[in-house]
Design a protein around this motif. Structure first.
Motif, PDB file in Angstrom:
ATOM      1  N   ALA A 106      45.970  33.728  58.817  1.00 48.90           N
ATOM      2  CA  ALA A 106      45.175  34.954  59.006  1.00 48.90           C
ATOM      3  C   ALA A 106      45.941  36.183  58.535  1.00 48.90           C
ATOM      4  O   ALA A 106      45.361  37.085  57.919  1.00 48.90           O
ATOM      5  CB  ALA A 106      44.769  35.102  60.471  1.00 48.90           C
ATOM      6  N   ASP A 107      47.232  36.229  58.809  1.00 49.79           N
ATOM      7  CA  ASP A 107      48.046  37.373  58.381  1.00 49.79           C
ATOM      8  C   ASP A 107      48.226  37.391  56.871  1.00 49.79           C
ATOM      9  O   ASP A 107      48.202  38.454  56.247  1.00 49.79           O
ATOM     10  CB  ASP A 107      49.401  37.349  59.089  1.00 49.79           C
ATOM     11  N   ALA A 108      48.407  36.225  56.269  1.00 47.31           N
ATOM     12  CA  ALA A 108      48.512  36.145  54.803  1.00 47.31           C
ATOM     13  C   ALA A 108      47.209  36.607  54.168  1.00 47.31           C
ATOM     14  O   ALA A 108      47.215  37.347  53.179  1.00 47.31           O
ATOM     15  CB  ALA A 108      48.844  34.725  54.364  1.00 47.31           C
ATOM     16  N   THR A 109      46.103  36.188  54.740  1.00 42.50           N
ATOM     17  CA  THR A 109      44.794  36.589  54.223  1.00 42.50           C
ATOM     18  C   THR A 109      44.625  38.101  54.316  1.00 42.50           C
ATOM     19  O   THR A 109      44.146  38.733  53.368  1.00 42.50           O
ATOM     20  CB  THR A 109      43.672  35.851  54.983  1.00 42.50           C
ATOM     21  N   SER A 140      44.765  42.750  47.439  1.00 44.49           N
ATOM     22  CA  SER A 140      45.117  42.401  46.072  1.00 44.49           C
ATOM     23  C   SER A 140      43.883  41.949  45.293  1.00 44.49           C
ATOM     24  O   SER A 140      42.868  41.591  45.886  1.00 44.49           O
ATOM     25  CB  SER A 140      46.159  41.285  46.081  1.00 44.49           C
ATOM     26  N   PRO A 141      43.994  41.936  43.968  1.00 42.85           N
ATOM     27  CA  PRO A 141      42.846  41.512  43.167  1.00 42.85           C
ATOM     28  C   PRO A 141      42.562  40.020  43.230  1.00 42.85           C
ATOM     29  O   PRO A 141      41.546  39.574  42.739  1.00 42.85           O
ATOM     30  CB  PRO A 141      43.237  41.931  41.747  1.00 42.85           C
ATOM     31  N   PHE A 142      43.448  39.248  43.842  1.00 43.52           N
ATOM     32  CA  PHE A 142      43.223  37.804  43.900  1.00 43.52           C
ATOM     33  C   PHE A 142      42.844  37.314  45.287  1.00 43.52           C
ATOM     34  O   PHE A 142      42.994  36.152  45.615  1.00 43.52           O
ATOM     35  CB  PHE A 142      44.438  37.023  43.379  1.00 43.52           C
ATOM     36  N   PHE A 200      50.258  32.307  47.672  1.00 44.48           N
ATOM     37  CA  PHE A 200      49.086  32.397  46.794  1.00 44.48           C
ATOM     38  C   PHE A 200      49.399  31.768  45.447  1.00 44.48           C
ATOM     39  O   PHE A 200      48.634  30.961  44.931  1.00 44.48           O
ATOM     40  CB  PHE A 200      48.621  33.846  46.596  1.00 44.48           C
ATOM     41  N   TRP A 201      50.541  32.135  44.870  1.00 46.91           N
ATOM     42  CA  TRP A 201      50.931  31.602  43.565  1.00 46.91           C
ATOM     43  C   TRP A 201      51.004  30.078  43.622  1.00 46.91           C
ATOM     44  O   TRP A 201      50.504  29.387  42.736  1.00 46.91           O
ATOM     45  CB  TRP A 201      52.263  32.211  43.151  1.00 46.91           C
ATOM     46  N   LEU A 202      51.618  29.533  44.675  1.00 42.49           N
ATOM     47  CA  LEU A 202      51.707  28.086  44.824  1.00 42.49           C
ATOM     48  C   LEU A 202      50.324  27.454  44.943  1.00 42.49           C
ATOM     49  O   LEU A 202      50.084  26.374  44.407  1.00 42.49           O
ATOM     50  CB  LEU A 202      52.547  27.725  46.051  1.00 42.49           C
ATOM     51  N   SER A 203      49.416  28.127  45.625  1.00 46.80           N
ATOM     52  CA  SER A 203      48.072  27.578  45.828  1.00 46.80           C
ATOM     53  C   SER A 203      47.288  27.461  44.527  1.00 46.80           C
ATOM     54  O   SER A 203      46.323  26.713  44.451  1.00 46.80           O
ATOM     55  CB  SER A 203      47.286  28.423  46.834  1.00 46.80           C
ATOM     56  N   GLN A 204      47.705  28.195  43.507  1.00 48.52           N
ATOM     57  CA  GLN A 204      47.000  28.182  42.230  1.00 48.52           C
ATOM     58  C   GLN A 204      47.622  27.226  41.218  1.00 48.52           C
ATOM     59  O   GLN A 204      47.128  27.103  40.097  1.00 48.52           O
ATOM     60  CB  GLN A 204      46.955  29.602  41.642  1.00 48.52           C
ATOM     61  N   GLN A 205      48.696  26.552  41.599  1.00 43.56           N
ATOM     62  CA  GLN A 205      49.378  25.647  40.672  1.00 43.56           C
ATOM     63  C   GLN A 205      48.720  24.273  40.679  1.00 43.56           C
ATOM     64  O   GLN A 205      48.321  23.787  41.733  1.00 43.56           O
ATOM     65  CB  GLN A 205      50.858  25.501  41.047  1.00 43.56           C
ATOM     66  N   SER A 206      48.628  23.676  39.525  1.00 41.65           N
ATOM     67  CA  SER A 206      48.108  22.312  39.445  1.00 41.65           C
ATOM     68  C   SER A 206      49.243  21.310  39.275  1.00 41.65           C
ATOM     69  O   SER A 206      49.040  20.109  39.361  1.00 41.65           O
ATOM     70  CB  SER A 206      47.126  22.182  38.281  1.00 41.65           C
ATOM     71  N   ALA A 207      50.440  21.804  39.033  1.00 45.36           N
ATOM     72  CA  ALA A 207      51.622  20.948  38.907  1.00 45.36           C
ATOM     73  C   ALA A 207      52.736  21.567  39.721  1.00 45.36           C
ATOM     74  O   ALA A 207      52.810  22.781  39.854  1.00 45.36           O
ATOM     75  CB  ALA A 207      52.047  20.842  37.443  1.00 45.36           C
ATOM     76  N   THR A 208      53.581  20.742  40.285  1.00 46.67           N
ATOM     77  CA  THR A 208      54.688  21.291  41.062  1.00 46.67           C
ATOM     78  C   THR A 208      55.582  22.120  40.139  1.00 46.67           C
ATOM     79  O   THR A 208      55.896  21.702  39.038  1.00 46.67           O
ATOM     80  CB  THR A 208      55.495  20.190  41.781  1.00 46.67           C
ATOM     81  N   PRO A 237      57.388  34.357  40.661  1.00 50.87           N
ATOM     82  CA  PRO A 237      56.502  35.422  40.207  1.00 50.87           C
ATOM     83  C   PRO A 237      57.198  36.794  40.303  1.00 50.87           C
ATOM     84  O   PRO A 237      57.917  37.065  41.264  1.00 50.87           O
ATOM     85  CB  PRO A 237      55.320  35.346  41.172  1.00 50.87           C
ATOM     86  N   PRO A 238      56.997  37.653  39.302  1.00 45.21           N
ATOM     87  CA  PRO A 238      57.712  38.932  39.283  1.00 45.21           C
ATOM     88  C   PRO A 238      57.433  39.825  40.488  1.00 45.21           C
ATOM     89  O   PRO A 238      58.317  40.541  40.929  1.00 45.21           O
ATOM     90  CB  PRO A 238      57.228  39.608  37.994  1.00 45.21           C
ATOM     91  N   ASP A 239      56.209  39.781  41.037  1.00 43.80           N
ATOM     92  CA  ASP A 239      55.923  40.629  42.188  1.00 43.80           C
ATOM     93  C   ASP A 239      56.706  40.171  43.416  1.00 43.80           C
ATOM     94  O   ASP A 239      57.184  40.990  44.199  1.00 43.80           O
ATOM     95  CB  ASP A 239      54.418  40.695  42.480  1.00 43.80           C
ATOM     96  N   VAL A 240      56.921  38.872  43.558  1.00 40.55           N
ATOM     97  CA  VAL A 240      57.722  38.353  44.670  1.00 40.55           C
ATOM     98  C   VAL A 240      59.187  38.705  44.455  1.00 40.55           C
ATOM     99  O   VAL A 240      59.862  39.185  45.367  1.00 40.55           O
ATOM    100  CB  VAL A 240      57.543  36.821  44.803  1.00 40.55           C
ATOM    101  N   ARG A 241      59.664  38.511  43.242  1.00 35.53           N
ATOM    102  CA  ARG A 241      61.057  38.837  42.914  1.00 35.53           C
ATOM    103  C   ARG A 241      61.341  40.308  43.189  1.00 35.53           C
ATOM    104  O   ARG A 241      62.383  40.660  43.741  1.00 35.53           O
ATOM    105  CB  ARG A 241      61.332  38.471  41.452  1.00 35.53           C
TER     106      ARG A 241
END
Length: 164
Positions: A23-26, A32-34, A106-114, A144-148
Motif C-alpha cells: 500500500a505504501d509503495a502504491t 509517477s507516470p507509471f 516497480f522496475w523489477l515488476s516490469q522485467q521479463s528476465a532476471t 535504474p538511474p532514478d534509484v541510483r
C-alpha cells in the motif's frame, strides 16, 4: 505458499524482509507516470518485487553502521549523514530509501528476465518462484538511474552502485 512481507519499522527487526509494504509503495508510485503499470501487477508479484528490491538495496555499500547485530536488513543505520552533514535518524526507514525501494520494485515488476547474470542457471532456463513469478536469466543489470540518484548520496564515499 505466498510471501509474507515483514516490515522493518526502524527497530532493527531480525525477521524483516521489506522496507515498504504494498500500500505504501502504491502511494509513492501514484505520483509517477507509471502508477497504472504498477497497479496492473498482481499484489503477490508486487510484494515479491518489494522483498527483492529490499534485498538488493540491503547489499549496497552504505555509509554508517547497522544499529543492531541481529537486524536482517541494512537499515536502520547509525552514523549515516547526508553529504552536507545532517544526520539521518537511526530509528526509522528514511523516505528516500522507501522511494528507492518502490521504484526498484516497480522496475523489477516490469522485467521479463532476471536482471542478474550470475544466477547459476543456463541462459534460457526459466526460474519459477513462489507466487507464480517466472524469470529467465539475462545478461546483467544496471540499476535504474532514478534509484541510483536516490541512494548514491548515502553510499560509502568512492562507491557507486551500477550492477547487482
Amino acid at each position: 505458499m505466498a510471501l509474507a512481507l515483514v516490515l522493518e519499522d526502524g527497530s532493527g527487526r531480525a525477521d524483516a524482509n521489506t522496507f515498504l509494504l504494498y500500500a505504501d509503495a502504491t502511494a509513492i508510485l501514484e505520483a509517477s507516470p507509471f502508477a497504472s503499470a504498477w497497479t496492473s501487477v498482481t499484489q503477490g508479484i508486487a510484494e515479491q518485487c518489494l522483498a527483492e528490491a529490499t534485498a538488493w538495496l540491503s547489499r549496497a555499500p552504505w555509509d554508517g553502521v547497522a544499529t543492531t547485530t541481529t537486524q536482517a536488513l541494512a537499515f536502520p543505520r547509525a552514523w549515516l549523514e547526508t553529504r552536507d552533514g545532517y544526520a539521518v535518524a537511526s530509528n526509522l526507514i528514511p523516505l528516500w530509501l522507501k522511494q528507492a525501494t518502490a521504484r526498484l520494485a516497480f522496475w523489477l515488476s516490469q522485467q521479463s528476465a532476471t536482471p542478474w547474470s550470475k544466477t547459476g542457471l543456463e541462459p534460457g532456463t526459466e526460474l519459477q518462484l513462489p507466487g507464480g513469478l517466472k524469470l529467465t536469466p539475462a545478461s546483467g543489470a544496471v540499476m535504474p538511474p532514478d534509484v541510483r540518484a536516490l541512494i548514491c548520496p548515502f553510499l560509502r564515499p568512492g562507491t557507486m552502485v551500477v550492477r547487482a
